[in-house]
Design an enzyme around this catalytic site. Structure first.
Site, PDB file in Angstrom:
ATOM      1  N   SER A   1       0.842  -1.196   0.000  1.00  0.00           N
ATOM      2  CA  SER A   1       0.000   0.000   0.000  1.00  0.00           C
ATOM      3  C   SER A   1       0.875   1.242   0.000  1.00  0.00           C
ATOM      4  O   SER A   1       2.064   1.169  -0.333  1.00  0.00           O
ATOM      5  CB  SER A   1      -0.944  -0.031   1.197  1.00  0.00           C
ATOM      6  OG  SER A   1      -1.959   0.938   1.062  1.00  0.00           O
ATOM      7  N   ASN A   2       0.315   2.370   0.335  1.00  0.00           N
ATOM      8  CA  ASN A   2       1.064   3.639   0.395  1.00  0.00           C
ATOM      9  C   ASN A   2       0.414   4.522   1.440  1.00  0.00           C
ATOM     10  O   ASN A   2      -0.689   4.225   1.904  1.00  0.00           O
ATOM     11  CB  ASN A   2       1.082   4.297  -1.003  1.00  0.00           C
ATOM     12  CG  ASN A   2      -0.314   4.665  -1.465  1.00  0.00           C
ATOM     13  OD1 ASN A   2      -0.936   5.552  -0.914  1.00  0.00           O
ATOM     14  ND2 ASN A   2      -0.828   3.935  -2.455  1.00  0.00           N
ATOM     15  N   PRO A   3       1.077   5.602   1.847  1.00  0.00           N
ATOM     16  CA  PRO A   3       0.577   6.387   2.994  1.00  0.00           C
ATOM     17  C   PRO A   3      -0.492   7.426   2.675  1.00  0.00           C
ATOM     18  O   PRO A   3      -0.722   8.329   3.477  1.00  0.00           O
ATOM     19  CB  PRO A   3       1.853   7.064   3.535  1.00  0.00           C
ATOM     20  CG  PRO A   3       2.838   7.034   2.433  1.00  0.00           C
ATOM     21  CD  PRO A   3       2.375   6.098   1.358  1.00  0.00           C
TER      22      PRO A   3
END
Ligand code: C5P
Length: 220
Positions: free
Chosen positions: A29-31
């Site tokens: 995922s990513n932030p």
């Protein structure tokens, strides 16, 4: 001055990250915080639009006065956005879609072994490009984060995806980082023309975005 300028307009907004599961408990995922997309959805609602907000996992509560659809993966995001976009006049893709997903998603938790592990990834579909491929009369807006040659790369992206414009930001720039309440963006059109906006709250960026996008709606 904006009042209800989006009354009768259906706006689809995507927000947040996607999660690409490798096994039942691990994902790529990513932030992305979802704040930019939620701000666009809120601003569109306040200007009278019928809003569908499709969001990946974020810690923000549902916004009242709109349909909020929570999804996890890029494939789920794609299905939800394409469905909602069918009768929409505007789509704003703020979601930070993972570029890849696992080639095979394991149904059981992957055991740890004392060896290097190689994971096969396959590219996710580009939802904005798909929407651009059968654009109809819809206004399409994207976001792009670049570390260098931003305007050129964003213009090429807008062209390739057939978006009306892209809001470009830089992950390294003060006031543009993931998760903040402000954003400093440059509006980039497919013809390469651009306008740098000052650092603004995400809600004010959302308002300006909608003002630009509203100019492109068919008159009526
Ligand atoms: O190509 P890039 O990921 O930089 O493009 C960013 C824009 O395209 C964003 O608006 C994002 O929501 C959208 N996008 C998409 N589907 C993907 C990747 C990005 O709709 N698979």
């Amino acid at each position: 001055p904006r009042d209800q300028d989006l009354l009768g307009v259906k706006v689809v907004v995507s927000a947040g990250p996607t999660r690409e599961y490798l096994d039942p408990v691990r994902f790529i995922s990513n932030p992305s915080s979802g704040k930019m997309g939620f701000a666009v959805a809120q601003a569109a609602r306040d200007r009278g639009a019928e809003v569908v907000l499709v969001t990946g996992p974020v810690s923000l509560p549902d916004l009242p006065g709109m349909r909020v659809q929570r999804i996890e993966s890029a494939l789920e995001l794609r299905a939800a956005v394409l469905e909602a976009a069918q009768d929409a006049q505007m789509v704003v893709m703020t979601a930070a879609v993972a570029d890849y997903r696992a080639a095979d998603q394991l149904t059981e938790k992957q055991a740890k072994v004392a060896q290097d592990l190689t994971i096969s990834l396959v590219p996710n579909p580009d939802i904005l490009a798909e929407l651009g491929g059968s654009k109809g009369g819809r206004v399409l807006v994207g976001f792009a984060m670049e570390t260098h040659a931003g305007v050129e790369r964003a213009a090429a992206k807008a062209q390739r995806k057939n978006a009306d414009f892209i809001l470009l930001n830089y992950p390294t720039q003060e006031g543009s980082a993931f998760g903040g309440d402000d954003n400093q963006v440059t509006l980039v059109r497919p013809d390469g023309t651009s306008e740098a906006w000052p650092r603004l709250s995400k809600l004010e960026v959302a308002q300006r975005l909608l003002t630009e996008a509203a100019k492109l709606l068919p008159a009526g």
